[in-house]
Design an enzyme around this catalytic site. Structure first.
Site, mmCIF file in Angstrom:
data_model
loop_
_atom_site.group_PDB
_atom_site.id
_atom_site.type_symbol
_atom_site.label_atom_id
_atom_site.label_comp_id
_atom_site.label_asym_id
_atom_site.label_seq_id
_atom_site.Cartn_x
_atom_site.Cartn_y
_atom_site.Cartn_z
ATOM 1 N N HIS A 51 14.997 21.416 -1.010
ATOM 2 C CA HIS A 51 14.662 21.979 0.434
ATOM 3 C C HIS A 51 13.329 22.656 0.483
ATOM 4 O O HIS A 51 12.629 22.862 -0.396
ATOM 5 C CB HIS A 51 15.941 23.058 0.754
ATOM 6 C CG HIS A 51 16.188 23.958 -0.334
ATOM 7 N ND1 HIS A 51 16.778 23.621 -1.484
ATOM 8 C CD2 HIS A 51 15.778 25.472 -0.530
ATOM 9 C CE1 HIS A 51 16.638 25.032 -2.252
ATOM 10 N NE2 HIS A 51 16.281 25.855 -1.481
ATOM 11 N N ARG A 95 9.983 34.481 11.126
ATOM 12 C CA ARG A 95 11.140 33.882 10.465
ATOM 13 C C ARG A 95 11.632 34.435 9.189
ATOM 14 O O ARG A 95 10.714 34.983 8.545
ATOM 15 C CB ARG A 95 11.314 32.482 10.230
ATOM 16 C CG ARG A 95 12.668 31.703 9.589
ATOM 17 C CD ARG A 95 12.392 30.232 9.542
ATOM 18 N NE ARG A 95 13.833 29.798 9.014
ATOM 19 C CZ ARG A 95 13.977 29.799 7.658
ATOM 20 N NH1 ARG A 95 13.499 30.280 7.088
ATOM 21 N NH2 ARG A 95 15.432 29.445 7.543
HETATM 22 C C1 OGA Z 1 14.836 30.223 -1.327
HETATM 23 C C2 OGA Z 1 14.959 29.423 -0.025
HETATM 24 C C3 OGA Z 1 15.011 29.089 2.273
HETATM 25 C C4 OGA Z 1 14.821 29.873 3.604
HETATM 26 O O1 OGA Z 1 14.727 31.584 -0.963
HETATM 27 O O2 OGA Z 1 14.917 29.621 -2.377
HETATM 28 O O3 OGA Z 1 14.950 28.054 -0.195
HETATM 29 O O4 OGA Z 1 15.347 29.463 4.479
HETATM 30 N N1 OGA Z 1 14.933 29.669 1.266
HETATM 31 O O5 OGA Z 1 14.181 31.006 3.586
HETATM 32 NI NI NI Z 2 15.446 27.736 -2.161
#
Ligand code: OGA
Ligand code: NI
Length: 343
Positions: A281, A291
């Site tokens: 991700h 955000r």
């Molecule tokens: C993380 C991560 C996603 C976000 O902290 O490992 O993937 O939306 N965060 O901040």
């Molecule tokens: Ni993450």
């Protein structure tokens, strides 16, 4: 006494220049240090934007089956009716805003030390990427007392109490989800004795992605998988999180007002003998809105041996402890899984 997560990270120090963020409040254009190749970021908006991960109601009588399917197919889902009060998330988001809005000088008082785990700073994955991320974070492993006191010498208590409460409530939810997931995987109670014990590991990560003058060339958080069993994430009502799905591409995880995002981490991939993907991700940024997100990383105790315990299957990974795996990941990031693969 079992060692703590912060002790596990102490063995893998980072350079200060990989910890210290720039002062986003003073930059008006994208510095070269933060300019990623445009095509790298833009693929973001292609492929998977018509798909989405399942939204599951924890009170649904079929929740277990739905979670199993989501974990197999996506490695992630959104969870509603999770039992945690919405006001808790509002309070945490308000504290995150208060923290990140402080002058850089004040935040730097709580900068993570090179061999530290808790405190303010850049993402731990930073050293593995050629460009810097449009992000700053605050990591909590254990008590945030020491760092909060540096920032707010007289007013640290509300922050500490809230973060401790948050960890407690997330732990309860994480244990509930772990019970469900272990049942799906048919892992015996004997193997799962650690659930609910004081040895299980939890960490909180507050994330801030400031609005960005050139979002098409900036990266909020570069593609990664989490070093957790799974991660429970609360995101503000601003888009940005995307997960990667094979044959589909980057799929946005659209904020749902009452849902939490749950994503499988490396440790679940390992104990499920690769049945559940550890989902890749990333976060993209935008021009108009800040955000915020808060992630809770949950896992077994550090001395727990991650094996794929299903007798009738060939083990895809060699048995390593959580602590050993954290070490392998700290040195190799995205290659860590392949380094413990048996084939
Ligand atoms: C993380 C991560 C996603 C976000 O902290 O490992 O993937 O939306 N965060 O901040
Ligand atoms: Ni993450």
């Amino acid at each position: 006494m079992a060692s703590t997560l912060s002790e596990a990270y102490r063995d893998h120090p980072q350079f200060l220049h990989h910890i210290k963020p720039i002062d986003f409040s003073s930059v008006r254009s994208l510095p070269d240090s933060h300019a990623w190749p445009q095509n790298f970021v833009e693929e973001a908006n292609g492929g998977g934007s018509g798909s989405s991960i399942p939204v599951i109601d924890l009170m649904d009588p079929n929740a277990e089956e739905l979670i199993g399917f989501a974990c197999e197919e996506w490695g992630a889902f959104q969870l509603k009716n999770h039992g945690v009060s919405l006001s808790l998330f509002e309070e945490v988001e308000a504290e995150a805003k208060r923290l990140f809005a402080l002058p850089a000088k004040q935040k730097l008082k709580a900068l993570r030390s090179p061999n530290g785990a808790t405190g303010y700073g850049r993402a731990r994955i930073s050293p593995f990427f050629p460009k810097d991320m449009w992000h700053e974070g605050f990591t909590i492993m254990g008590s945030p007392f020491h760092d909060a006191k540096q920032i707010w010498p007289h007013d640290y208590a509300p922050f500490c109490e809230l973060m401790e409460n948050y960890q407690k409530q997330m732990k309860v939810l994480a244990e509930k989800l772990t019970g469900i997931i272990l049942r799906i995987l048919k892992i015996s109670e004997e193997e799962a004795k650690w659930v609910g014990s004081s040895g299980s590991t939890g960490a909180v990560q507050l994330n801030y992605y400031p609005q960005c003058p050139e979002p098409n060339r900036a990266m909020g958080l570069a593609p990664h998988t989490d070093t957790s069993l799974f991660t429970i994430l609360h995101q503000s009502q601003t888009e940005g999180l995307q997960i990667f799905k094979d044959q589909v591409g980057w799929v946005p995880v659209r904020p749902h007002p009452r849902a939490l995002v749950v994503n499988a981490g490396d440790l679940l991939h390992i104990i499920s003998n690769a049945r559940f993907p550890c989902v890749l991700h990333r976060v993209v940024v935008n021009r108009v809105q800040h955000r915020y997100s808060v992630a809770y990383f949950y896992g077994p105790p550090l001395d727990y041996v991650l094996s794929s315990p299903l007798a009738d299957e060939q083990a895809r990974f060699r048995g390593v402890t959580v602590k050993e795996y954290i070490g392998i990941k700290a040195k190799n990031l995205g290659k860590a899984i392949s380094l413990i693969s048996t084939n």
